[in-house]
Design a protein around this motif. Sequence first.
Motif, PDB file in Angstrom:
ATOM      1  N   THR A  32       0.851  -1.054   0.190  1.00 30.01           N
ATOM      2  CA  THR A  32      -0.290  -0.103  -0.294  1.00 30.01           C
ATOM      3  C   THR A  32       0.540   1.253   0.211  1.00 30.01           C
ATOM      4  OG1 THR A  32      -1.795  -1.584   1.327  1.00 30.01           O
ATOM      5  CG2 THR A  32      -1.785   1.423   1.425  1.00 30.01           C
ATOM      6  N   LYS A  33       1.947   1.184   1.045  1.00 29.12           N
ATOM      7  CA  LYS A  33       2.883   2.523   0.667  1.00 29.12           C
ATOM      8  C   LYS A  33       3.646   2.528  -0.689  1.00 29.12           C
ATOM      9  CE  LYS A  33       5.206   4.115   4.575  1.00 29.12           C
ATOM     10  NZ  LYS A  33       5.679   4.165   5.206  1.00 29.12           N
ATOM     11  N   GLN A  34       3.481   1.394  -1.450  1.00 28.69           N
ATOM     12  CA  GLN A  34       4.628   1.573  -2.737  1.00 28.69           C
ATOM     13  C   GLN A  34       3.924   2.337  -3.587  1.00 28.69           C
ATOM     14  OE1 GLN A  34       6.969  -2.023  -3.577  1.00 28.69           O
ATOM     15  NE2 GLN A  34       7.691  -2.160  -1.405  1.00 28.69           N
ATOM     16  N   SER A  35       2.068   1.962  -3.387  1.00 29.18           N
ATOM     17  CA  SER A  35       0.853   2.103  -4.237  1.00 29.18           C
ATOM     18  C   SER A  35       0.475   3.745  -4.107  1.00 29.18           C
ATOM     19  CB  SER A  35       0.325   0.853  -4.661  1.00 29.18           C
ATOM     20  OG  SER A  35      -0.087   1.147  -5.047  1.00 29.18           O
ATOM     21  N   LEU A  36       0.727   3.356  -2.642  1.00 31.85           N
ATOM     22  CA  LEU A  36       0.247   4.922  -2.444  1.00 31.85           C
ATOM     23  C   LEU A  36       0.428   6.440  -2.044  1.00 31.85           C
ATOM     24  CD1 LEU A  36      -3.753   3.414  -1.677  1.00 31.85           C
ATOM     25  CD2 LEU A  36      -3.060   4.002  -3.683  1.00 31.85           C
ATOM     26  N   GLY A  37       1.146   5.813  -1.074  1.00 28.72           N
ATOM     27  CA  GLY A  37       2.637   6.870  -0.481  1.00 28.72           C
ATOM     28  C   GLY A  37       1.635   6.782   0.802  1.00 28.72           C
ATOM     29  N   ALA A  38       1.029   5.879   1.714  1.00 28.26           N
ATOM     30  CA  ALA A  38       0.939   5.838   3.542  1.00 28.26           C
ATOM     31  C   ALA A  38      -0.258   5.345   3.910  1.00 28.26           C
ATOM     32  CB  ALA A  38       0.507   7.301   3.538  1.00 28.26           C
ATOM     33  N   VAL A  39       0.142   4.766   4.904  1.00 28.07           N
ATOM     34  CA  VAL A  39      -1.291   3.783   6.003  1.00 28.07           C
ATOM     35  C   VAL A  39      -1.673   4.460   6.940  1.00 28.07           C
ATOM     36  CG1 VAL A  39      -1.354   1.583   6.364  1.00 28.07           C
ATOM     37  CG2 VAL A  39       0.212   1.825   4.075  1.00 28.07           C
ATOM     38  N   ALA A  40      -2.266   4.547   7.644  1.00 27.76           N
ATOM     39  CA  ALA A  40      -2.924   4.360   8.629  1.00 27.76           C
ATOM     40  C   ALA A  40      -4.145   3.090   9.019  1.00 27.76           C
ATOM     41  CB  ALA A  40      -3.449   5.848   8.499  1.00 27.76           C
ATOM     42  N   ALA A  41      -3.916   3.125  10.538  1.00 28.92           N
ATOM     43  CA  ALA A  41      -4.489   1.737  10.975  1.00 28.92           C
ATOM     44  C   ALA A  41      -5.242   2.176  12.457  1.00 28.92           C
ATOM     45  CB  ALA A  41      -4.201   0.489  10.824  1.00 28.92           C
ATOM     46  N   ASN A  42      -6.035   2.072  13.246  1.00 28.21           N
ATOM     47  CA  ASN A  42      -6.670   2.833  14.107  1.00 28.21           C
ATOM     48  C   ASN A  42      -6.001   1.999  15.069  1.00 28.21           C
ATOM     49  OD1 ASN A  42      -8.685   1.493  13.038  1.00 28.21           O
ATOM     50  ND2 ASN A  42      -8.892   1.122  15.529  1.00 28.21           N
ATOM     51  N   ASN A  43      -4.874   2.009  17.093  1.00 29.05           N
ATOM     52  CA  ASN A  43      -4.370   1.234  17.802  1.00 29.05           C
ATOM     53  C   ASN A  43      -3.995   0.387  17.175  1.00 29.05           C
ATOM     54  OD1 ASN A  43      -4.889   1.805  20.517  1.00 29.05           O
ATOM     55  ND2 ASN A  43      -6.465  -0.144  20.592  1.00 29.05           N
ATOM     56  N   ALA A  44      -3.068   0.375  16.338  1.00 31.38           N
ATOM     57  CA  ALA A  44      -3.258  -0.906  15.583  1.00 31.38           C
ATOM     58  C   ALA A  44      -1.411  -1.065  16.300  1.00 31.38           C
ATOM     59  CB  ALA A  44      -1.679   0.148  14.321  1.00 31.38           C
ATOM     60  N   ASN A  45      -1.263  -3.208  16.034  1.00 31.55           N
ATOM     61  CA  ASN A  45      -0.485  -3.507  17.406  1.00 31.55           C
ATOM     62  C   ASN A  45       1.186  -3.346  16.602  1.00 31.55           C
ATOM     63  OD1 ASN A  45      -1.780  -5.205  18.789  1.00 31.55           O
ATOM     64  ND2 ASN A  45      -2.468  -5.648  16.964  1.00 31.55           N
ATOM     65  N   ALA A  46       2.131  -2.904  17.552  1.00 34.34           N
ATOM     66  CA  ALA A  46       3.229  -2.688  17.727  1.00 34.34           C
ATOM     67  C   ALA A  46       4.327  -3.350  16.111  1.00 34.34           C
ATOM     68  CB  ALA A  46       3.994  -3.081  19.050  1.00 34.34           C
ATOM     69  N   TYR A  47       4.160  -3.983  15.569  1.00 34.04           N
ATOM     70  CA  TYR A  47       4.476  -4.741  14.472  1.00 34.04           C
ATOM     71  C   TYR A  47       4.227  -4.236  13.623  1.00 34.04           C
ATOM     72  CZ  TYR A  47       0.088  -7.366  14.103  1.00 34.04           C
ATOM     73  OH  TYR A  47      -1.707  -8.144  13.764  1.00 34.04           O
ATOM     74  N   VAL A  48       3.409  -3.395  13.378  1.00 35.93           N
ATOM     75  CA  VAL A  48       2.974  -2.087  12.151  1.00 35.93           C
ATOM     76  C   VAL A  48       3.668  -0.805  12.754  1.00 35.93           C
ATOM     77  CG1 VAL A  48       1.871  -3.390  10.952  1.00 35.93           C
ATOM     78  CG2 VAL A  48       0.138  -1.846  12.440  1.00 35.93           C
ATOM     79  N   TRP A  49       4.361  -0.405  13.318  1.00 32.84           N
ATOM     80  CA  TRP A  49       4.409   0.585  13.981  1.00 32.84           C
ATOM     81  C   TRP A  49       5.340   1.416  12.809  1.00 32.84           C
ATOM     82  CZ3 TRP A  49       4.513   0.731  20.149  1.00 32.84           C
ATOM     83  CH2 TRP A  49       2.909   0.998  20.570  1.00 32.84           C
ATOM     84  N   ASP A  50       6.677   0.870  12.020  1.00 37.25           N
ATOM     85  CA  ASP A  50       6.971   0.940  11.945  1.00 37.25           C
ATOM     86  C   ASP A  50       7.040   1.147  10.242  1.00 37.25           C
ATOM     87  OD1 ASP A  50       7.465  -1.775  11.188  1.00 37.25           O
ATOM     88  OD2 ASP A  50       9.019  -1.813  10.068  1.00 37.25           O
ATOM     89  N   GLN A  51       5.521   1.521   9.940  1.00 35.58           N
ATOM     90  CA  GLN A  51       5.163   0.850   8.780  1.00 35.58           C
ATOM     91  C   GLN A  51       3.647   2.270   8.782  1.00 35.58           C
ATOM     92  OE1 GLN A  51       4.111  -3.020   8.262  1.00 35.58           O
ATOM     93  NE2 GLN A  51       5.156  -2.757   5.796  1.00 35.58           N
ATOM     94  N   ILE A  52       3.920   2.591   9.138  1.00 33.60           N
ATOM     95  CA  ILE A  52       1.961   3.527   9.509  1.00 33.60           C
ATOM     96  C   ILE A  52       2.935   5.132   9.914  1.00 33.60           C
ATOM     97  CG2 ILE A  52       0.353   1.572  10.186  1.00 33.60           C
ATOM     98  CD1 ILE A  52       1.090   2.956  13.026  1.00 33.60           C
TER      99      ILE A  52
END
Length: 756
Positions: A576-596
Motif C-alpha cells: 500500500t505504501k509503495q502504491s499510494l504513499g501512506a498507511v494508517a491503522a487505528n490503535n494498531a499493534n506494534a508490529y506495524v508501527w514502523d510502517q504507518i
Amino acid sequence: MTLSKVRLLWTVSASAVVLAATLWLGVQIWSWQKQASTLPAKTAPAGAFASAGSTVLPPVLPPEERFKPVAESASLKLLADSVTGHFQVLDKANGSVLRSYPDPAYWAKETLPAGWKNNLLSPIIVEYANISNFKSATKTVGLIGEDGFVEGFQTTADGFRATFVFGKGQFKIPVEVALKNNYVETSILDEGIVEGGSFSLLNAKLYPLFGSKPTDGQDGYLFVPDGSGALIRFKPNRIMQQLTYNESIYGSDGSFYKENTERQPVTFPVFGLKSGSQGFLAVVTEGAEAANVYAAPSGSVGISNWVTAEWQYRKRFFQSVSKSTADGFFTYSADKFAVPRRTVRYYVLGPQTNDYVGMAAVYRSYLQNEKGVKPRQPTRQGIPLYIDLIGGDIEKGLLLDRYKTATPTSEAVRLVQDIYDRGIRNLTVHYAGWQGDGYSTHGDYFPVDSRLGGNKGMKAFIDFAHSLSIPVYLAANYSINNDGKGFWPRRDGLRDLAGNVLETQLTGRQDPSSFVSPGFYRKKVASDLPDFKGLGADGIYFEDGIGSLLSTDYNSRYRASRGEAIGVQRDIFDRTKQSLGAVAANNANAYVWDQIDHLPRLADDYSYDIFFDEAVPFAQIALHGLIGYTSEWANLRDESRNAFLRSIEYGAYPTYIFTSSASDKLKDAYSIWQYSLNYKDWLDSLTEEYRRTDEALSAVQDKAIVGHRALAPNVKETVYEGKYRIIVNYNSTEYTEGKLRVPGQDFVVVKGEAAP
C-alpha cells in the motif's frame, strides 16, 4: 468491533449413542490433528527423563556461593548456578542485584502451600495435560516436585545454555540466557523441546520471578501494557487478591477460546517492574504473537509482586459435534504453535530511570534502533487535525434495507472548505462509508457508491483536497465480509481449529459478518490498489482490522499461524505504501508501527480492573515525536472537558468524525448510531480546541516526552525535551505552586524552565 463469542458451556446428550459418538469423534479429531502436525514433538525413551547422576532439585533457594560469573558487559555482570539454572544480574553502577528467583530476604515469610512454593522456586513453570482425553485436568508445575533437574549446563560466549528436564511430565525444554550491554535475554529454543510421555505442553513461564519483590518496605509497581499502560502498585492487604492479569499480546486469537474479560487488547509487547531503586523493562522480541503478559500482584500467587511472559504452546477450543445443538466439548490443539525461538529482553534500570517514563524511553530507543521507527519531520505549519467523514450507511427496512446518504462527495468539498477557512491548514481527511451500501457493508469496495457521487465524484473531491495540500485516506476494513461479492465464507473465511468459519456481530441490528482469511484479503487488497490509485487517494486507512486483529487461520486453502498472519499484514502495508504513499491503522499493534504514518484513536485509558491503580501514557511517551497519534473523536467524548485535557496531557492531536447531514440522519443505521455528527454544530468548538491544542503542542511535534508525573491530586505534568512543560489541572479549583497558576479544568505551558 469484537470477535465472535464461542459458546462456553459444553453439554453431552443423555443418549448413550450420542455420548459414544462424541467420544469417538473426539479421539478421531485428536488423531487427525496429530497427523497434520507441522512441528512434531521430539520423543525420547522414559529413561531419558531420569536424573542419571544429575541433581533432582530440592525445595530450597539456591545458595549464594554457587553463583559464578559467566558473562560481563560494561554495565552488568551475569552470574549463574549450574545446578538450578537460576541466575543473578549485578548492576555494576550501584551494586544492586536482580534475581531470577524469590528474594531470599523475604522467602521465610512465604505462606503458599508447598506445591506452589515449589513452583516459585523453579526456573520455569509449565502447564500440561493429557489432551487425548478431553476430560483430563491440566496440571501446573515447576521443576521442583516433578523429579526435575538441569541437564547439559554449559557456558557460552555471553551467558549459558541448559535444558530443564521434567521427570514426571517427561518434558525437556532447552533455554539460553545471554547478557548484552544493558539487558539480559532469556530464550526458549522450541526446536529442542521433547515431549516423551502421554502429556502435552500447554504453556510455560521462563524465570517468572525475575526481579520480583514483596510489598513489605518496597515502593513499587508492576507495569502492564493494558490500553495506554497501567500500573499495579505494591500494596499490602489488597482486596480481591486472587486475581491475576493474563492477556494475549496483540489481542486474543479468535480461533481459540478466550474468556471475555472486557479488557483492552495488548498492542505492544512489553511489561515492567519497579521496586525501590531497582527495576526493569521487559520487551518480548521473538515470538510475541505466541505470548501472554502475566502479572501477579502480591497476595495473588505468593507474597511477591511479579510479572512475566507466559508462552503459549497449545490453547483450548470448543469442538462442536452437532450443527443443530450445542453439544460438544473443550479440547486442545494437538500441534504446538510453531515459534522457533521465544525471547524476552530484560533491560536493567537504575534509580533515575526505573519508573514508567524510563521504561517508555527504553522502548522508544528499541523502536528506533531495532524496529526502524523513524522520527517525525513536521513540514507544515501548525499541528495536524484529523477529520473522519462518513459517506453513508444502510438501515433496516420493512422488506429491504434503506440507504442513508450522510456526506456526498459534493458536500464533502464544502465541509473541508469551511474548516480550512477557519485558518486550519494542516488537515488530513479519512473518508469512510464510501463503498456500496455504506459504512456497515464490507467486501467489494469499488466502485464508490453512486449516491455519493461515484468514482467521478470521489476523484473530484480528492483533487479539490489536494489543491489545498490536504491528503485524503480512504477507509476500509478488509478483515470482514458481509456483501458476498466474490467471497464465499466456506472457501475464503477465517476458520478455527474445529473448522468453523469465524463470525462477528457488528451490531445487534445486522446479520453476522464473516471474518476473512488473511491469504484472501491480501489478494483482495492487491487487486483494489489500482482503483485507490486511480482515485488519487493518498493512502488507505485500515480501520478496525488489518494491523489490529490477529488470529490463527485453519482454512486449508490459506492456512496461517499468527506469525505468518503478521507477515501478510506487513506485506499489505508495504504494498500500500509503495502504491499510494501512506498507511494508517487505528490503535494498531506494534508490529506495524514502523510502517504507518499516524495512529488514529490510540488508546488513552485502561480497563479498570479492580487491581489496577492508574492509567499512564506509556505508549504516548514511547511514540511522541516518532508517530503522530490521536485519541477518541472529540465530538463523541463521554466527559468532554476531561477528555480534552487528557489529550493535551498525552500529546495527542485533535480528531473529529463528521457528516454533512443532520445529526439524526443516521440514528437508525446499522453501524453509525452517533447523534452528534453534523460538522456545522462543531465548527466553533473545533476552532477553539484546535487553537488551544496547537498552542500546547505545535512547538514539540518532533520532541520526545522525557517526564510525566502527578504534581498533586488530579494535576499532571508532561515534560518534553528542551525544558518544555505542560501542566494540566483536572480539578475545578485553581492549582498554585509558587508563581505557577493553573486555572481549574485547564492547562498552562511553561517554556525553558526545568521542572522543580
